[in-house]
Write a protein that holds these residues in place. Sequence first.
Motif, PDB file in Angstrom:
ATOM      1  N   SER A  88       9.306  -0.948  13.993  1.00  0.00           N
ATOM      2  CA  SER A  88       8.528   0.130  14.600  1.00  0.00           C
ATOM      3  C   SER A  88       7.035  -0.092  14.416  1.00  0.00           C
ATOM      4  O   SER A  88       6.242   0.165  15.325  1.00  0.00           O
ATOM      5  CB  SER A  88       8.937   1.474  13.986  1.00  0.00           C
ATOM      6  N   VAL A  89       6.642  -0.596  13.255  1.00  0.00           N
ATOM      7  CA  VAL A  89       5.222  -0.862  13.016  1.00  0.00           C
ATOM      8  C   VAL A  89       4.741  -2.009  13.899  1.00  0.00           C
ATOM      9  O   VAL A  89       3.655  -1.948  14.494  1.00  0.00           O
ATOM     10  CB  VAL A  89       4.991  -1.185  11.518  1.00  0.00           C
ATOM     11  N   LEU A  90       5.551  -3.076  13.987  1.00  0.00           N
ATOM     12  CA  LEU A  90       5.144  -4.236  14.787  1.00  0.00           C
ATOM     13  C   LEU A  90       4.989  -3.897  16.262  1.00  0.00           C
ATOM     14  O   LEU A  90       4.135  -4.473  16.944  1.00  0.00           O
ATOM     15  CB  LEU A  90       6.175  -5.360  14.622  1.00  0.00           C
ATOM     16  N   THR A  91       5.814  -2.993  16.775  1.00  0.00           N
ATOM     17  CA  THR A  91       5.751  -2.644  18.198  1.00  0.00           C
ATOM     18  C   THR A  91       4.919  -1.404  18.462  1.00  0.00           C
ATOM     19  O   THR A  91       4.890  -0.915  19.590  1.00  0.00           O
ATOM     20  CB  THR A  91       7.173  -2.421  18.738  1.00  0.00           C
ATOM     21  N   SER A  92       4.243  -0.886  17.439  1.00  0.00           N
ATOM     22  CA  SER A  92       3.453   0.337  17.622  1.00  0.00           C
ATOM     23  C   SER A  92       2.203   0.052  18.443  1.00  0.00           C
ATOM     24  O   SER A  92       1.663  -1.059  18.464  1.00  0.00           O
ATOM     25  CB  SER A  92       3.074   0.913  16.262  1.00  0.00           C
ATOM     26  N   ALA A  93       1.735   1.090  19.111  1.00  0.00           N
ATOM     27  CA  ALA A  93       0.534   0.963  19.949  1.00  0.00           C
ATOM     28  C   ALA A  93      -0.693   0.666  19.095  1.00  0.00           C
ATOM     29  O   ALA A  93      -1.586  -0.074  19.510  1.00  0.00           O
ATOM     30  CB  ALA A  93       0.332   2.239  20.763  1.00  0.00           C
ATOM     31  N   LEU A 277      -2.147  -9.149   7.481  1.00  0.00           N
ATOM     32  CA  LEU A 277      -3.411  -8.728   6.874  1.00  0.00           C
ATOM     33  C   LEU A 277      -3.388  -7.242   6.523  1.00  0.00           C
ATOM     34  O   LEU A 277      -3.872  -6.843   5.457  1.00  0.00           O
ATOM     35  CB  LEU A 277      -4.561  -9.025   7.844  1.00  0.00           C
ATOM     36  N   ASN A 278      -2.830  -6.417   7.393  1.00  0.00           N
ATOM     37  CA  ASN A 278      -2.747  -4.983   7.099  1.00  0.00           C
ATOM     38  C   ASN A 278      -1.907  -4.728   5.861  1.00  0.00           C
ATOM     39  O   ASN A 278      -2.223  -3.844   5.055  1.00  0.00           O
ATOM     40  CB  ASN A 278      -2.145  -4.244   8.292  1.00  0.00           C
ATOM     41  N   ASP A 279      -0.836  -5.492   5.690  1.00  0.00           N
ATOM     42  CA  ASP A 279       0.003  -5.330   4.514  1.00  0.00           C
ATOM     43  C   ASP A 279      -0.784  -5.685   3.251  1.00  0.00           C
ATOM     44  O   ASP A 279      -0.705  -4.975   2.237  1.00  0.00           O
ATOM     45  CB  ASP A 279       1.241  -6.218   4.640  1.00  0.00           C
ATOM     46  N   LEU A 280      -1.562  -6.764   3.301  1.00  0.00           N
ATOM     47  CA  LEU A 280      -2.354  -7.162   2.138  1.00  0.00           C
ATOM     48  C   LEU A 280      -3.453  -6.148   1.844  1.00  0.00           C
ATOM     49  O   LEU A 280      -3.713  -5.806   0.672  1.00  0.00           O
ATOM     50  CB  LEU A 280      -2.970  -8.546   2.394  1.00  0.00           C
ATOM     51  N   VAL A 281      -4.101  -5.638   2.871  1.00  0.00           N
ATOM     52  CA  VAL A 281      -5.145  -4.624   2.675  1.00  0.00           C
ATOM     53  C   VAL A 281      -4.562  -3.383   2.026  1.00  0.00           C
ATOM     54  O   VAL A 281      -5.169  -2.776   1.136  1.00  0.00           O
ATOM     55  CB  VAL A 281      -5.811  -4.287   4.023  1.00  0.00           C
ATOM     56  N   THR A 392       8.410   7.839   1.376  1.00  0.00           N
ATOM     57  CA  THR A 392       7.060   8.031   1.933  1.00  0.00           C
ATOM     58  C   THR A 392       6.682   6.844   2.821  1.00  0.00           C
ATOM     59  O   THR A 392       6.085   7.010   3.889  1.00  0.00           O
ATOM     60  CB  THR A 392       6.044   8.189   0.793  1.00  0.00           C
ATOM     61  N   SER A 393       7.037   5.627   2.394  1.00  0.00           N
ATOM     62  CA  SER A 393       6.732   4.434   3.205  1.00  0.00           C
ATOM     63  C   SER A 393       7.497   4.464   4.517  1.00  0.00           C
ATOM     64  O   SER A 393       6.954   4.141   5.570  1.00  0.00           O
ATOM     65  CB  SER A 393       7.092   3.178   2.413  1.00  0.00           C
ATOM     66  N   GLN A 394       8.772   4.870   4.456  1.00  0.00           N
ATOM     67  CA  GLN A 394       9.551   4.965   5.697  1.00  0.00           C
ATOM     68  C   GLN A 394       8.943   5.976   6.660  1.00  0.00           C
ATOM     69  O   GLN A 394       8.862   5.751   7.849  1.00  0.00           O
ATOM     70  CB  GLN A 394      10.995   5.363   5.390  1.00  0.00           C
ATOM     71  N   ARG A 395       8.506   7.128   6.124  1.00  0.00           N
ATOM     72  CA  ARG A 395       7.895   8.143   6.991  1.00  0.00           C
ATOM     73  C   ARG A 395       6.605   7.633   7.615  1.00  0.00           C
ATOM     74  O   ARG A 395       6.328   7.856   8.803  1.00  0.00           O
ATOM     75  CB  ARG A 395       7.614   9.412   6.194  1.00  0.00           C
ATOM     76  N   ALA A 396       5.820   6.908   6.848  1.00  0.00           N
ATOM     77  CA  ALA A 396       4.560   6.377   7.398  1.00  0.00           C
ATOM     78  C   ALA A 396       4.844   5.385   8.521  1.00  0.00           C
ATOM     79  O   ALA A 396       4.163   5.382   9.542  1.00  0.00           O
ATOM     80  CB  ALA A 396       3.752   5.710   6.282  1.00  0.00           C
ATOM     81  N   GLY A 397       5.861   4.560   8.357  1.00  0.00           N
ATOM     82  CA  GLY A 397       6.190   3.603   9.408  1.00  0.00           C
ATOM     83  C   GLY A 397       6.704   4.286  10.663  1.00  0.00           C
ATOM     84  O   GLY A 397       6.372   3.915  11.775  1.00  0.00           O
ATOM     85  N   LEU A 398       7.535   5.349  10.481  1.00  0.00           N
ATOM     86  CA  LEU A 398       8.083   6.048  11.637  1.00  0.00           C
ATOM     87  C   LEU A 398       7.046   6.914  12.327  1.00  0.00           C
ATOM     88  O   LEU A 398       7.060   7.075  13.541  1.00  0.00           O
ATOM     89  CB  LEU A 398       9.278   6.900  11.200  1.00  0.00           C
ATOM     90  N   ALA A 399       6.102   7.469  11.544  1.00  0.00           N
ATOM     91  CA  ALA A 399       5.076   8.343  12.131  1.00  0.00           C
ATOM     92  C   ALA A 399       4.168   7.599  13.084  1.00  0.00           C
ATOM     93  O   ALA A 399       3.496   8.206  13.910  1.00  0.00           O
ATOM     94  CB  ALA A 399       4.254   8.985  11.015  1.00  0.00           C
ATOM     95  N   VAL A 400       4.148   6.270  13.006  1.00  0.00           N
ATOM     96  CA  VAL A 400       3.290   5.484  13.911  1.00  0.00           C
ATOM     97  C   VAL A 400       3.744   5.652  15.348  1.00  0.00           C
ATOM     98  O   VAL A 400       2.935   5.748  16.267  1.00  0.00           O
ATOM     99  CB  VAL A 400       3.318   3.992  13.505  1.00  0.00           C
ATOM    100  N   SER A 401       5.082   5.718  15.576  1.00  0.00           N
ATOM    101  CA  SER A 401       5.600   5.758  16.947  1.00  0.00           C
ATOM    102  C   SER A 401       6.357   7.034  17.272  1.00  0.00           C
ATOM    103  O   SER A 401       6.966   7.138  18.310  1.00  0.00           O
ATOM    104  CB  SER A 401       6.550   4.578  17.157  1.00  0.00           C
ATOM    105  N   ALA A 411      14.055  14.845   9.193  1.00  0.00           N
ATOM    106  CA  ALA A 411      15.025  14.579   8.124  1.00  0.00           C
ATOM    107  C   ALA A 411      14.357  13.889   6.942  1.00  0.00           C
ATOM    108  O   ALA A 411      14.629  14.212   5.775  1.00  0.00           O
ATOM    109  CB  ALA A 411      16.158  13.718   8.668  1.00  0.00           C
ATOM    110  N   LEU A 412      13.450  12.929   7.196  1.00  0.00           N
ATOM    111  CA  LEU A 412      12.712  12.258   6.107  1.00  0.00           C
ATOM    112  C   LEU A 412      11.847  13.255   5.356  1.00  0.00           C
ATOM    113  O   LEU A 412      11.750  13.211   4.130  1.00  0.00           O
ATOM    114  CB  LEU A 412      11.870  11.126   6.684  1.00  0.00           C
TER     115      LEU A 412
END
Length: 794
Positions: A88-93, A277-281, A392-401, A411-412
């Motif tokens: 979901s993160v990779l395909t996010s706008a 790079l975003n992961d490292l930041v 919390t990490s799962q919610r952040a990834g899903l909230a992108v899209s 549910a999260l």
Amino acid sequence: MNKQESSDELNLSNLLFKFGRYWYLFVLVPLVLLAATWVKVQTTAPVYRFHSTLQLADRATPGSRQAQEVLTPSESRNDLTSVEDEISVLTSASLVQQALDKLDFEVSYFDVTNSLINKLGDLKVQEHYQDAGYTVKLDTIAPQVTGVSLYLELRPDGFYHIQGEADKAYLTDMRTGAVLETIDNFTFNEVVRPGQLLRTRHLTLTITPTDSIRSLPEVAKRYFVINHPQALVGEYQGKLVVEPTERFARVLRLTTKGSVGGKETRFLNTLMETYVLNDLVDKNRKGSKTFEFIESQITKVADSLRRSEAALASFRASRGMVDAGAQSSSGIGKISELENQKAQLLTTRRTYESVLSALRTNSSEEAVSTWASAGVNDPVLDSQLSDLAQLTSQRAGLAVSANDDNPVLQALDSRIQSRRQSLQRSLTGLIRSSDATLADITNRLASIKTAINQMPENQRQEARLRTQTTLNDQNYNFLMQKRTEAALMLATNVSDKKIVDRAQLSDSAPESPKGKQLYMFAVLAGLMLPAGFLLLRDRTAQTVQSADELKRVTNAPFLGLIADAGRKIRLARMEMPRSAVTESFRTVRVNLQYVAAGPDRRVIGFTSSTSGEGKTFCCTNLAAELALSGRRTIIIETDMRKPTVAGYFGFDSRHAGLSSYLNGECTLAEAIQQPDIPNLAILAAGPIPENALELLEMPRMASLIAELRKSYDYVIVDAPPLGLVSEYYILNQYTDVTIFVVRHRYTQRNMLSQVQELAQRQTGNQQLYVLLNGVNFSSTYEYRYKSESAYYTA
């Protein structure tokens, strides 16, 4: 079984016969579709598939694996990286937008080639990237017109001529993608020097030629298009596909499609690099917050340590003491030990309170960071906080899209809230337990201090100051150790994501258009379309198609069929003696003589459902055949509203006829006319009367029929159509045999209900037969063999 097989074979043969009649459709339609497919293939830029691979970590870690010693093996499951969230993160706008911001895709370059097909228009267009011979540099601060083809021409004087037009154009803020203005009937026509800034209300850019322009082939036109930022993001996001290489695998395959390989490979590579790079930041940001927290604690403890050491040195100097002696060493040691326990317990309690405060303010990330930096060993809280961090990490990834109404997101949120409440209850209990332990240590310290009070005052004060200094020194050393660990973790931070394969071409064959498949489809469609059309036309036809259909719909006996004359024929026996239509009348005459044999079968009436079905044609020609066979025959034309019989024999329609006789204006002999055909007499309608129906109802008509019965072998009555007037219901009382004429592929099926109605009116020995007229033998499978019947006619 044999009957069923025969029926299937007949249906198939009939179908092939119908297709054969329209063979030109099965040639023309495939040729047209093949030509259209060729144009499509020639004008469509080939699209290729490109792919790359990216490896995910087995579990999420805040630093390098070598620096991780926080989680135990039994707890590692809580930090497993969710493949779905990462996709979901990779395909996010937002990530696609970040990647495109690093690329020079805001302008697309095109050439209209000098191919023959482009004589019809700008059909074959080729896109370029970094080899167009020039570059367009946009001033992104200024608004630009997007989506308009801007044609570029290099003039002999070295200037560039830019022109373009569009029915509707959009003035866009390139930084935000907002449309500032919609321009109707947009036109642009400017000249600019290479390398010089062109600044207008709608465009602000610089065009710079490249070295490759000298080696470029001649083209019909060159143009470029400024892409809308949001449309560009939507385009690349729409064609980006991310999926695991295998089920449960943690290696992702990124795929995209495009006609320009350089753009697609650069996009995939930049997207993966931005993701890593975003992961490292993000890891560095978490490590920096931990380091800052420890630094703040060290500053406080160092200040307390300096004050306690200064107080101890001052006390000894003022009292002239070097050592308090061994007398109080035992009590002081116990106090030191208890104070150390109390200090550690207070530190742990403050950590509990900090984490609890962060949870109550919904700051899950701060709670996890505070706990990780404190170094408190509590496996239960470690597991719960790790689970909270994963949620919390799962919610952040899903909230992108996804938006807040997404059921998965809700549910999260519910699971995160439940985990927070559970942690708050656990921390509240631990704080209460710590308070009880602190109270016990305080009581024990009070007891020891009471005993020490019995010692000399100087020794007691020195022991107290030394204990406080020792405690601060231990806290300082502990925090310095944690600071070193945090610095090591921050210095060794690397991303858990790794680029395995950089973008490359998946297959040398284009993804589309697939020429061979398109040509095969065109041929199949070219064969199926006319076949479907013919079948649909046959199934939806509302007219009578065959004699079998007549037999199914009506109960009236089938007398025979008459071939289509093919042109305006009056008397087939005279004009076409050796034709299929003449032979068909002979056949029907034989059938009629068989069914109309005997003295009570002499009056034969002809009718139909409507005009144009060949009723009079069949009546006159069949009467001619009867007369030529030696039977004395007379035709009575009772259709006085629209008489045509006279014209068949070349008589004057104004001559006295049936209407004149019934009105008493002439005798029967004066009304009857003799044609050139022996044994045949004609009683035409005569002048058109105003009271045709009343004339047929007169007793004189009944007397006429009775008189003609005695004088002729056959009396043929040409009656009006049933569907138009009602005269035949009056004439029906005089006829012995009724022949209902149906025209092949002309008479409507719903008109056949009149046959059933007429059959119910037949009384006594009256008989009703159906005659099928106008059958084209060469176009009808059932009777195709009869098209050769003229060869067997003498």
